[in-house]
Design a protein around this motif. Sequence first.
Motif, PDB file in Angstrom:
ATOM      1  N   LEU A  10       0.845  -1.181   0.000  1.00  0.00           N
ATOM      2  CA  LEU A  10       0.000   0.000   0.000  1.00  0.00           C
ATOM      3  C   LEU A  10       0.886   1.239   0.000  1.00  0.00           C
ATOM      4  O   LEU A  10       1.787   1.366   0.824  1.00  0.00           O
ATOM      5  CB  LEU A  10      -0.882   0.002   1.261  1.00  0.00           C
ATOM      6  CG  LEU A  10      -1.872   1.150   1.418  1.00  0.00           C
ATOM      7  CD1 LEU A  10      -2.998   1.046   0.390  1.00  0.00           C
ATOM      8  CD2 LEU A  10      -2.468   1.145   2.838  1.00  0.00           C
ATOM      9  N   ASP A  11       0.638   2.131  -0.946  1.00  0.00           N
ATOM     10  CA  ASP A  11       1.363   3.399  -1.026  1.00  0.00           C
ATOM     11  C   ASP A  11       0.363   4.543  -0.882  1.00  0.00           C
ATOM     12  O   ASP A  11      -0.635   4.600  -1.614  1.00  0.00           O
ATOM     13  CB  ASP A  11       2.097   3.521  -2.358  1.00  0.00           C
ATOM     14  CG  ASP A  11       3.267   2.557  -2.455  1.00  0.00           C
ATOM     15  OD1 ASP A  11       4.318   2.841  -1.876  1.00  0.00           O
ATOM     16  OD2 ASP A  11       3.097   1.509  -3.113  1.00  0.00           O
ATOM     17  N   ILE A  12       0.647   5.446   0.052  1.00  0.00           N
ATOM     18  CA  ILE A  12      -0.265   6.542   0.375  1.00  0.00           C
ATOM     19  C   ILE A  12       0.464   7.865   0.205  1.00  0.00           C
ATOM     20  O   ILE A  12       1.592   8.019   0.692  1.00  0.00           O
ATOM     21  CB  ILE A  12      -0.772   6.426   1.832  1.00  0.00           C
ATOM     22  CG1 ILE A  12      -1.368   5.044   2.099  1.00  0.00           C
ATOM     23  CG2 ILE A  12      -1.777   7.523   2.156  1.00  0.00           C
ATOM     24  CD1 ILE A  12      -1.588   4.743   3.581  1.00  0.00           C
ATOM     25  N   ALA A  13      -0.171   8.808  -0.454  1.00  0.00           N
ATOM     26  CA  ALA A  13       0.410  10.141  -0.606  1.00  0.00           C
ATOM     27  C   ALA A  13      -0.660  11.198  -0.378  1.00  0.00           C
ATOM     28  O   ALA A  13      -1.723  11.170  -1.006  1.00  0.00           O
ATOM     29  CB  ALA A  13       1.021  10.312  -1.997  1.00  0.00           C
ATOM     30  N   SER A  14      -0.396  12.091   0.561  1.00  0.00           N
ATOM     31  CA  SER A  14      -1.218  13.285   0.816  1.00  0.00           C
ATOM     32  C   SER A  14      -2.630  12.962   1.280  1.00  0.00           C
ATOM     33  O   SER A  14      -3.604  13.613   0.882  1.00  0.00           O
ATOM     34  CB  SER A  14      -1.275  14.177  -0.436  1.00  0.00           C
ATOM     35  OG  SER A  14       0.014  14.538  -0.851  1.00  0.00           O
ATOM     36  N   VAL A  15      -2.759  11.969   2.158  1.00  0.00           N
ATOM     37  CA  VAL A  15      -4.048  11.669   2.790  1.00  0.00           C
ATOM     38  C   VAL A  15      -4.003  12.192   4.219  1.00  0.00           C
ATOM     39  O   VAL A  15      -3.274  11.659   5.058  1.00  0.00           O
ATOM     40  CB  VAL A  15      -4.363  10.164   2.764  1.00  0.00           C
ATOM     41  CG1 VAL A  15      -5.652   9.877   3.525  1.00  0.00           C
ATOM     42  CG2 VAL A  15      -4.477   9.665   1.334  1.00  0.00           C
ATOM     43  N   ARG A  16      -4.710  13.279   4.459  1.00  0.00           N
ATOM     44  CA  ARG A  16      -4.725  13.972   5.752  1.00  0.00           C
ATOM     45  C   ARG A  16      -3.287  14.257   6.195  1.00  0.00           C
ATOM     46  O   ARG A  16      -2.553  14.926   5.470  1.00  0.00           O
ATOM     47  CB  ARG A  16      -5.554  13.197   6.770  1.00  0.00           C
ATOM     48  CG  ARG A  16      -7.039  13.112   6.371  1.00  0.00           C
ATOM     49  CD  ARG A  16      -7.919  12.742   7.499  1.00  0.00           C
ATOM     50  NE  ARG A  16      -9.289  12.507   7.043  1.00  0.00           N
ATOM     51  CZ  ARG A  16     -10.270  13.413   7.042  1.00  0.00           C
ATOM     52  NH1 ARG A  16     -10.042  14.623   7.466  1.00  0.00           N
ATOM     53  NH2 ARG A  16     -11.488  13.093   6.617  1.00  0.00           N
ATOM     54  N   ASN A  17      -2.861  13.762   7.376  1.00  0.00           N
ATOM     55  CA  ASN A  17      -1.510  14.097   7.838  1.00  0.00           C
ATOM     56  C   ASN A  17      -0.452  13.100   7.370  1.00  0.00           C
ATOM     57  O   ASN A  17       0.709  13.169   7.785  1.00  0.00           O
ATOM     58  CB  ASN A  17      -1.484  14.222   9.365  1.00  0.00           C
ATOM     59  CG  ASN A  17      -1.745  12.900  10.075  1.00  0.00           C
ATOM     60  OD1 ASN A  17      -2.322  11.991   9.486  1.00  0.00           O
ATOM     61  ND2 ASN A  17      -1.344  12.805  11.329  1.00  0.00           N
ATOM     62  N   ILE A  18      -0.844  12.153   6.525  1.00  0.00           N
ATOM     63  CA  ILE A  18       0.127  11.204   5.960  1.00  0.00           C
ATOM     64  C   ILE A  18       0.665  11.788   4.653  1.00  0.00           C
ATOM     65  O   ILE A  18      -0.032  11.790   3.634  1.00  0.00           O
ATOM     66  CB  ILE A  18      -0.500   9.820   5.707  1.00  0.00           C
ATOM     67  CG1 ILE A  18      -1.098   9.251   7.003  1.00  0.00           C
ATOM     68  CG2 ILE A  18       0.536   8.861   5.135  1.00  0.00           C
ATOM     69  CD1 ILE A  18      -1.842   7.940   6.809  1.00  0.00           C
ATOM     70  N   LEU A  62      -3.216  10.545  -3.544  1.00  0.00           N
ATOM     71  CA  LEU A  62      -2.974   9.370  -4.373  1.00  0.00           C
ATOM     72  C   LEU A  62      -2.806   8.149  -3.474  1.00  0.00           C
ATOM     73  O   LEU A  62      -2.021   8.182  -2.517  1.00  0.00           O
ATOM     74  CB  LEU A  62      -1.710   9.578  -5.225  1.00  0.00           C
ATOM     75  CG  LEU A  62      -1.301   8.429  -6.153  1.00  0.00           C
ATOM     76  CD1 LEU A  62      -2.332   8.213  -7.258  1.00  0.00           C
ATOM     77  CD2 LEU A  62       0.081   8.709  -6.759  1.00  0.00           C
ATOM     78  N   VAL A  63      -3.573   7.104  -3.766  1.00  0.00           N
ATOM     79  CA  VAL A  63      -3.420   5.834  -3.055  1.00  0.00           C
ATOM     80  C   VAL A  63      -3.301   4.733  -4.100  1.00  0.00           C
ATOM     81  O   VAL A  63      -4.146   4.616  -4.992  1.00  0.00           O
ATOM     82  CB  VAL A  63      -4.612   5.535  -2.126  1.00  0.00           C
ATOM     83  CG1 VAL A  63      -4.354   4.242  -1.337  1.00  0.00           C
ATOM     84  CG2 VAL A  63      -4.887   6.689  -1.178  1.00  0.00           C
ATOM     85  N   THR A  64      -2.241   3.962  -4.013  1.00  0.00           N
ATOM     86  CA  THR A  64      -2.067   2.820  -4.906  1.00  0.00           C
ATOM     87  C   THR A  64      -1.813   1.568  -4.071  1.00  0.00           C
ATOM     88  O   THR A  64      -1.354   1.653  -2.924  1.00  0.00           O
ATOM     89  CB  THR A  64      -0.903   3.027  -5.896  1.00  0.00           C
ATOM     90  OG1 THR A  64       0.321   3.143  -5.157  1.00  0.00           O
ATOM     91  CG2 THR A  64      -1.115   4.270  -6.735  1.00  0.00           C
ATOM     92  N   GLY A  65      -2.104   0.444  -4.659  1.00  0.00           N
ATOM     93  CA  GLY A  65      -1.897  -0.803  -3.928  1.00  0.00           C
ATOM     94  C   GLY A  65      -1.773  -1.991  -4.843  1.00  0.00           C
ATOM     95  O   GLY A  65      -2.185  -1.957  -6.011  1.00  0.00           O
ATOM     96  N   VAL A  68      -5.964   5.113  -7.100  1.00  0.00           N
ATOM     97  CA  VAL A  68      -6.992   6.151  -7.051  1.00  0.00           C
ATOM     98  C   VAL A  68      -6.300   7.497  -6.863  1.00  0.00           C
ATOM     99  O   VAL A  68      -5.492   7.671  -5.943  1.00  0.00           O
ATOM    100  CB  VAL A  68      -7.980   5.920  -5.879  1.00  0.00           C
ATOM    101  CG1 VAL A  68      -8.974   7.067  -5.786  1.00  0.00           C
ATOM    102  CG2 VAL A  68      -8.712   4.614  -6.050  1.00  0.00           C
ATOM    103  N   ARG A  69      -6.636   8.424  -7.738  1.00  0.00           N
ATOM    104  CA  ARG A  69      -6.158   9.813  -7.620  1.00  0.00           C
ATOM    105  C   ARG A  69      -7.376  10.718  -7.520  1.00  0.00           C
ATOM    106  O   ARG A  69      -8.260  10.683  -8.375  1.00  0.00           O
ATOM    107  CB  ARG A  69      -5.313  10.218  -8.826  1.00  0.00           C
ATOM    108  CG  ARG A  69      -4.693  11.613  -8.730  1.00  0.00           C
ATOM    109  CD  ARG A  69      -4.102  12.039 -10.053  1.00  0.00           C
ATOM    110  NE  ARG A  69      -3.403  13.317  -9.970  1.00  0.00           N
ATOM    111  CZ  ARG A  69      -4.013  14.512 -10.011  1.00  0.00           C
ATOM    112  NH1 ARG A  69      -5.342  14.585 -10.133  1.00  0.00           N
ATOM    113  NH2 ARG A  69      -3.292  15.629  -9.940  1.00  0.00           N
TER     114      ARG A  69
END
Length: 362
Positions: A6-14, A69-72, A86-87
């Motif tokens: 799981l890769d997370i970018a710019s989701v709330r404080n993450i 951006l969330v990819t998995g 998902v962007r």
Amino acid sequence: MTVSRLDIASVRNIQHATLHPAPTLNFIYGANASGKSALLEAIFLLGRARSFRSSSIKPVIRFSHDHLLVTGQTVFSGGAHQHLGVRLDAKSCEIRINQHTMPNRSSLAYALPLQLIYPKSYELLDSGPQERREFLDWGVFHHDPAFLPAWRNYKKALAQRNALLKNRQPEYLQVWNQELSDYGTIVTHCRRRYLEAFIPVFQDIAGYMLELPAIALSLSSGWDATESLLQALDADTEKDLRYGFTQSGPHRADLLVTLDRLPARDIVSRGQLKLLVISLKLAQVQLLNLHEEDTACILFDDFAAELDMANRAKVLRYLDVMHSQVFITATSPTDFGDLSNIHNYKMFHVEHGHINPVDCST
């Protein structure tokens, strides 16, 4: 299926995080506002392309950033891999599955089935019928391929009929009554077939979770069951014209949860109510697991909320034998209870949006 990366970018404080979760239980702990719920939100975004915490995507996007951006990568039981992405920004949503752009969110929902249990879930039995319809329809959506197209066509016909009612054009109602009846009857049959399969699975789980007599589930179809939907729509014409909207149909259905013929919410304690909702949610996953080759993923936010240690242990034992991937959050690792009999799990600590694996080997 399980999420293997799981890769997370710019989701709330993450700002950015990469995880390699366990295919079984994943325990996530951290102080309030540390980002642990944001982690579950990111997984939910990957499977639904929307947030469960906000109706607008804008507050979900990290401050000063214009998109998230969330990819998995998911792994099927047979070993095949699937790539999801998902962007989202304030105006648009881009969904990618195996490098192909997908036109709608339902593609993601099929690709990564997610069951969410969080503090608001416990309002399921206290709230109005819409919450219970949405709960029921999640299961029907995954159980019966005839449901989604029928439900979409029903909603289109309903919008047309309501427009005629609002504009007081009764001469065209009969055409839409037939359309509404045809699709509405299919929707209701799908719901009833699903409920028949769901009830025994639910009763097994509720029997384990709750020391109560058998809890009954039934469907209120949204119109008088002694007549057809078409008859109900014809009979309601004058009343519908007066109020300006359609008052009978599966859009008014309800899932009735009763104990000794009374609403269960009026009889059970607060703790029992929470276990009842958890039983309903887990039964949906268990039924899906029984009929599908690959399993759903469970997101369990704020695990310790109003559940005593004995009930937490009971729920955890059941989660451990479900063979589903589970992500569970709490403020402290002690909130998860005794994990000595839980094998092959992973634990993560979240602090200020940073997610770090915890060595549980000692």
